[in-house]
Every structure is written in C-alpha cells, then in structure tokens.
Design an enzyme around this catalytic site. Structure first.
Site, PDB file in Angstrom:
ATOM      1  N   CYS A 117      27.989 -74.441 -28.771  1.00  0.00           N
ATOM      2  CA  CYS A 117      27.797 -73.197 -29.536  1.00  0.00           C
ATOM      3  C   CYS A 117      28.064 -71.929 -28.743  1.00  0.00           C
ATOM      4  O   CYS A 117      28.947 -71.145 -29.101  1.00  0.00           O
ATOM      5  CB  CYS A 117      26.379 -73.172 -30.099  1.00  0.00           C
ATOM      6  SG  CYS A 117      26.148 -74.479 -31.288  1.00  0.00           S
ATOM      7  N   LYS A 146      31.715 -71.380 -27.701  1.00  0.00           N
ATOM      8  CA  LYS A 146      32.588 -71.253 -28.888  1.00  0.00           C
ATOM      9  C   LYS A 146      32.277 -69.962 -29.631  1.00  0.00           C
ATOM     10  O   LYS A 146      33.177 -69.214 -30.019  1.00  0.00           O
ATOM     11  CB  LYS A 146      32.346 -72.474 -29.777  1.00  0.00           C
ATOM     12  CG  LYS A 146      32.802 -72.377 -31.207  1.00  0.00           C
ATOM     13  CD  LYS A 146      32.564 -73.676 -31.988  1.00  0.00           C
ATOM     14  CE  LYS A 146      31.139 -73.845 -32.442  1.00  0.00           C
ATOM     15  NZ  LYS A 146      30.709 -72.944 -33.521  1.00  0.00           N
ATOM     16  N   THR A 155      33.497 -76.194 -36.885  1.00  0.00           N
ATOM     17  CA  THR A 155      34.349 -74.995 -36.772  1.00  0.00           C
ATOM     18  C   THR A 155      34.632 -74.777 -35.277  1.00  0.00           C
ATOM     19  O   THR A 155      34.181 -73.817 -34.668  1.00  0.00           O
ATOM     20  CB  THR A 155      33.632 -73.744 -37.334  1.00  0.00           C
ATOM     21  OG1 THR A 155      32.377 -73.601 -36.651  1.00  0.00           O
ATOM     22  CG2 THR A 155      33.393 -73.868 -38.825  1.00  0.00           C
TER      23      THR A 155
HETATM   24  C1  UDX Z   1      22.068 -72.679 -29.034  1.00  0.00           C
HETATM   25  C2  UDX Z   1      21.075 -71.725 -29.678  1.00  0.00           C
HETATM   26  O1  UDX Z   1      19.867 -71.728 -28.905  1.00  0.00           O
HETATM   27  C3  UDX Z   1      20.775 -72.154 -31.106  1.00  0.00           C
HETATM   28  O2  UDX Z   1      19.888 -71.236 -31.711  1.00  0.00           O
HETATM   29  C4  UDX Z   1      22.097 -72.206 -31.872  1.00  0.00           C
HETATM   30  O3  UDX Z   1      21.880 -72.614 -33.209  1.00  0.00           O
HETATM   31  C5  UDX Z   1      23.057 -73.164 -31.193  1.00  0.00           C
HETATM   32  O4  UDX Z   1      23.267 -72.765 -29.829  1.00  0.00           O
HETATM   33  P1  UDX Z   1      22.069 -75.065 -27.942  1.00  0.00           P
HETATM   34  O5  UDX Z   1      23.470 -74.703 -27.583  1.00  0.00           O
HETATM   35  O6  UDX Z   1      21.776 -76.386 -28.549  1.00  0.00           O
HETATM   36  O7  UDX Z   1      21.468 -73.944 -28.961  1.00  0.00           O
HETATM   37  O8  UDX Z   1      21.200 -75.029 -26.595  1.00  0.00           O
HETATM   38  P2  UDX Z   1      20.287 -73.958 -25.884  1.00  0.00           P
HETATM   39  O9  UDX Z   1      18.976 -74.573 -25.671  1.00  0.00           O
HETATM   40  O10 UDX Z   1      20.355 -72.649 -26.540  1.00  0.00           O
HETATM   41  O11 UDX Z   1      21.025 -73.837 -24.439  1.00  0.00           O
HETATM   42  C6  UDX Z   1      22.353 -73.388 -24.415  1.00  0.00           C
HETATM   43  C7  UDX Z   1      22.802 -73.350 -22.963  1.00  0.00           C
HETATM   44  O12 UDX Z   1      22.110 -72.307 -22.270  1.00  0.00           O
HETATM   45  C8  UDX Z   1      22.517 -74.643 -22.197  1.00  0.00           C
HETATM   46  O13 UDX Z   1      23.619 -74.906 -21.332  1.00  0.00           O
HETATM   47  C9  UDX Z   1      21.284 -74.302 -21.373  1.00  0.00           C
HETATM   48  O14 UDX Z   1      21.226 -75.036 -20.165  1.00  0.00           O
HETATM   49  C10 UDX Z   1      21.516 -72.825 -21.094  1.00  0.00           C
HETATM   50  N1  UDX Z   1      20.278 -72.087 -20.860  1.00  0.00           N
HETATM   51  C11 UDX Z   1      19.384 -71.944 -21.875  1.00  0.00           C
HETATM   52  C12 UDX Z   1      20.063 -71.506 -19.622  1.00  0.00           C
HETATM   53  O15 UDX Z   1      20.881 -71.646 -18.703  1.00  0.00           O
HETATM   54  N2  UDX Z   1      18.937 -70.790 -19.417  1.00  0.00           N
HETATM   55  C13 UDX Z   1      18.000 -70.620 -20.398  1.00  0.00           C
HETATM   56  O16 UDX Z   1      16.989 -69.970 -20.153  1.00  0.00           O
HETATM   57  C14 UDX Z   1      18.226 -71.226 -21.664  1.00  0.00           C
END
Ligand code: UDX
Length: 434
Positions: free
Chosen positions: A263, A266, A86
């Site tokens: 995610c 989006k 999506t």
């Molecule tokens: C996220 C959600 O965590 C998850 O529950 C959902 O189902 C999908 O989206 P994801 O996108 O795979 O998961 O990665 P995530 O570990 O959440 O990190 C997302 C972004 O935030 C990354 O770019 C990461 O570098 C950044 N981030 C994460 C930070 O900059 N600081 C943090 O403390 C945590």
C-alpha cells in the site's frame, strides 16, 4: 441484506467475511477458479490471523459463499463492492485500473435490480466518475449509484481494523445510496463507529492522503533516527517525547528500515501521479518516496559497515523477510533491497521468516532459506533482524553467539536493548541509537 464482493484478495476476502459476520449474506466473487475452489474447501489464499476461522464460521452459518460467476452472484445484491487489485502500473507509478474498469463493464452488462456499486479498492480521485460513466453509457435502465468506500485495513490486523475502525468513509452523492450504506454498516454504526459522509472525490482522496501522511510520519522518524546516530540521541526517546503531544500521537513513530508493503509504496506513487496530472505537485510526498527508497539500500550498507566495511565472502543471516510481521506479504519489503545490496557486495545471504519464505523464494532466488532461526544464524558473520516477528523477540543470545562465526548483530527494528546485547558479547548496532 445481500452483498456481492468482486475480488477475493486481501481486501475483498476480509471485507466479505466481516460483512457476513455482521449478518449480511455475502458472495465473494473471483475470476481465479483455483482460488475459489481453495476457498470453498476452507484454504485461505492469504495469511491473515483469524481469517480462516472467520470464513469457516460464516460459510457454516450459510452467510458466506464463493463464486466465479459474477452475473448470477450479483442478482438482488443491495451493494456490489469492487475490491480488485489496483497495482502500480509498470514504469510510471499510476494506479493500474484495468481490473476495476473491467468489473465496471461486466456490472453494466449484468445488473438487473437497483444497486449501489461501491469502490473499496484504493482508486485515484475521479475513478468513481469513470465507473459511473462506464455503467451509464452501457445503456442500462437499472437504477444504480457509484459510491466510494475506501478501506483502512492493516495486513496482519485486518479483521480487527475492519470490526473496530476509527472511522468509516463513504463518498456518495445520492441520499438513497447513503441510506443503503448506512444499512451495510449498521452493526458498526450501532457500536458508534463514526461514519463520515462526503463527496466521492473527497473520499477517494482521503484514502491516499491517509496513507501518504502515515508514510510521511514513518519517514520523518527514520530521518530523526539518522540524526540521532550523528548527534548521539536515542530515537526511541525522541519518538516518545514527541508522541506524547496528542497533536502528534505515538503511533507510526517506530524507526526502521523504511516502509514497504502493498500500500504505502503504491499509494504514495499514485498520489504523486494524481498531483502531477492536476498540476498541483505534492513535493513533501515526493521527498518521502525518495528518502524511503534510498533508505532500504542504506540498511544493507549498515550491515556491511557492521562487517568492518567488506562483505566479500561473508555470510549474513537475515531474521525476517516480509515487509512487517504477521503477514506473508513480500511486496516492496525492505529485505529485497537489503539482500540486493549485500549480494552486490559479495556476501552470501541466508534467511528465515515464519511465513514469508514461500513468497520470498520466488523474489530472492539467491538467498538460502533456513528451516529455523537458529539454523539461519549458524556460521554467520553477522545477523540482521529485518522484520520484528514475535519469534525474534526473545533470542537465546548465548546460543546465537555460539552458533555464529562472529557475534555481530544489526537490529533494524530496535527490538533489543543495546546494553544487554553488548553485555551478551555482541557487536550490536541498531537504528537511531548509539
Ligand atoms: C497500511 C495502512 O496502515 C493501512 O491503514 C492501509 O489500509 C494499508 O496500508 P499495511 O501496509 O498493511 O497498512 O501495514 P502498516 O502496519 O501500515 O505498515 C506499513 C509499513 O510501515 C511496514 O513496512 C512497517 O514495517 C512500516 N512501519 C509502520 C514502520 O516502519 N514504522 C511504524 O511505526 C509503522
């Protein structure tokens, strides 16, 4: 029970393999014949730690199979999951539901036995109602229900997140459908994972609210980091100091170059659109989106500042390109805006990433992809640590310094200690620390 999973991407393949590992009989369906062929020969279409082994074990046990034929695959399935993409719709940020609705229509034409249609893809509030309408208006006389069951999987940790969830959210109106979903998740239910039953629309909104809140938390600590740089604070101490309050919690308070991935960018945009459509603006999330977008280019300017303000003709080495470690996913990775800012300033960019370079070379054709960390830093006027892969956590500082043209290190993930890096002879800068 038999489960059909429509869509074999990040969500569908992990979910299908985990359901099979619970003991269910799962068919993962995808229109992409080459993807199904690769899966049948044990080749994964995505990089996810542990997935290849999980798939192989369940294929061997006869609980997991792959097919391009939806009609035959959904026969006698107690639950049919819609786990197709999506993406953000070009130009306006609404979630593109083309694939979801196409599956709904195909299911409408092919369901023969009572079943629960489950939207696992992240879908805007009200999508379940539309899926139900599509199936009902097809004239089928088969008993069915449409249920929302959003996933909360993090890339790189998806199997663990699936098997040890903080909660399972089920949005279902009919009791019989709730019963089917209890059976689907019985193995988790037994190990006491809390199942929250709610309405379909609440369940759809929970997914967006969760991601928007996590994106907000990250953006908050990123702005605290900027303030720390001005007032002379240490954002890691600030994060720890507020995170010890159990009402805040210590997770997702790591300051960095901004969030990326498939995610948060989006889903925050899609939430804004839903809020706009229902004339109930979410101004806080609007600010989060704006701040995060501008932050990524600001990180490129941070590297330029480390070069003395002029990047023309300078060689910059990036360690890490993917939006986070343990994934090959480049979608909305901060590195993309960082590279563009550096190229616009006349720099030459070299990069190394353990898993992301195949995807990155399509998106960043002007970047020279190096064969290793130390090949990337050779001759560089500055090195920027963009993604905190384990491979970058114990750099041989003396070797890096000897290979570089100038010992400038910009640590966008606060992996290193400023005192140690400077003692090793680097002009070291990082996020939210002096
Ligand atoms: C996220 C959600 O965590 C998850 O529950 C959902 O189902 C999908 O989206 P994801 O996108 O795979 O998961 O990665 P995530 O570990 O959440 O990190 C997302 C972004 O935030 C990354 O770019 C990461 O570098 C950044 N981030 C994460 C930070 O900059 N600081 C943090 O403390 C945590």
């Amino acid at each position: 029970m038999k489960i059909a999973m429509v869509g074999s991407g990040y969500v569908g393949l992990v979910s299908g393999a985990c359901f099979a590992d619970f003991g269910h009989d799962v068919v993962c369906i995808d229109k992409d014949e080459s993807k199904i062929e690769r899966l049948r020969s044990g080749v994964m279409p995505i990089y996810e730690p542990g997935l290849a082994e999980l798939v192989a074990a369940n294929v061997k046990a006869g609980r997991l199979s792959f097919s391009t034929d939806l009609a035959s695959s959904i026969e006698d399935a107690a639950a049919i999951f819609i786990a197709v993409g999506t993406p953000s719709r070009r130009g306006d940020g609404h979630a593109d539901l083309t694939y979801v609705y196409a599956v709904a229509q195909e299911l409408a034409e092919n369901i023969r036995t009572p079943t629960v249609v489950v939207t696992k893809s992240t879908v805007p509030v009200g999508t379940g109602d539309e899926v139900e309408r599509i199936i009902r208006e097809s004239g089928t006389d088969v008993k069915f229900a449409v249920v929302s069951n959003p996933e909360f999987l993090r890339e790189g940790a998806a199997i663990g997140d699936f098997k040890r969830p903080d909660r399972i959210v089920i949005g279902a109106e009919e009791e019989w459908a709730r019963g089917v979903m209890r059976e689907v998740y019985r193995p988790l239910f037994l190990n006491r994972a809390p199942i929250l039953f709610t309405s379909r629309r609440s369940s759809e909104l929970i997914k967006y609210a969760a991601n928007a809140f996590l994106a907000t938390k990250i953006t908050f600590i990123n702005e605290m980091a900027d303030l720390c740089e001005k007032v002379g604070g240490d954002v890691q101490d600030v994060a720890r100091g507020i995170g010890l309050d159990n009402r805040i919690g210590s997770k997702f308070l790591h300051a960095g170059p901004g969030y990326g991935g498939s995610c948060f960018p989006k889903d925050t945009l899609a939430l804004l659109k839903t809020a706009e459509d229902y004339n109930s603006p979410v101004r806080l999330v609007e600010a989060v989106v704006k701040v995060n977008d501008s932050r990524k280019r600001a990180m490129g300017r941070k590297v330029i500042e480390a070069l003395g303000g002029d990047a023309r003709g300078k060689r910059v080495a990036l360690l890490g390109l993917t939006f986070k470690p343990n994934t090959d996913d480049m979608r909305d990775a901060p590195s993309i805006a960082i590279v563009q800012t550096l190229l616009d300033a006349g720099a030459e960019v070299v990069a190394y990433d353990p898993e992301g370079m195949d995807a990155a070379v399509e998106i960043l054709p002007e970047v020279t992809m190096a064969a290793s960390t130390y090949a990337a830093v050779a001759g560089a006027d500055a090195v920027a640590l963009v993604t905190e892969w384990d491979a970058f956590r114990a750099l041989d500082f003396a070797r890096v310094k000897s290979l570089m043209n100038a010992p400038v290190l910009v640590d966008l993930r606060n992996v290193y200690d400023p005192t140690e890096a400077r003692a090793a002879g680097f002009a070291y800068s990082s996020i939210g620390r002096v």
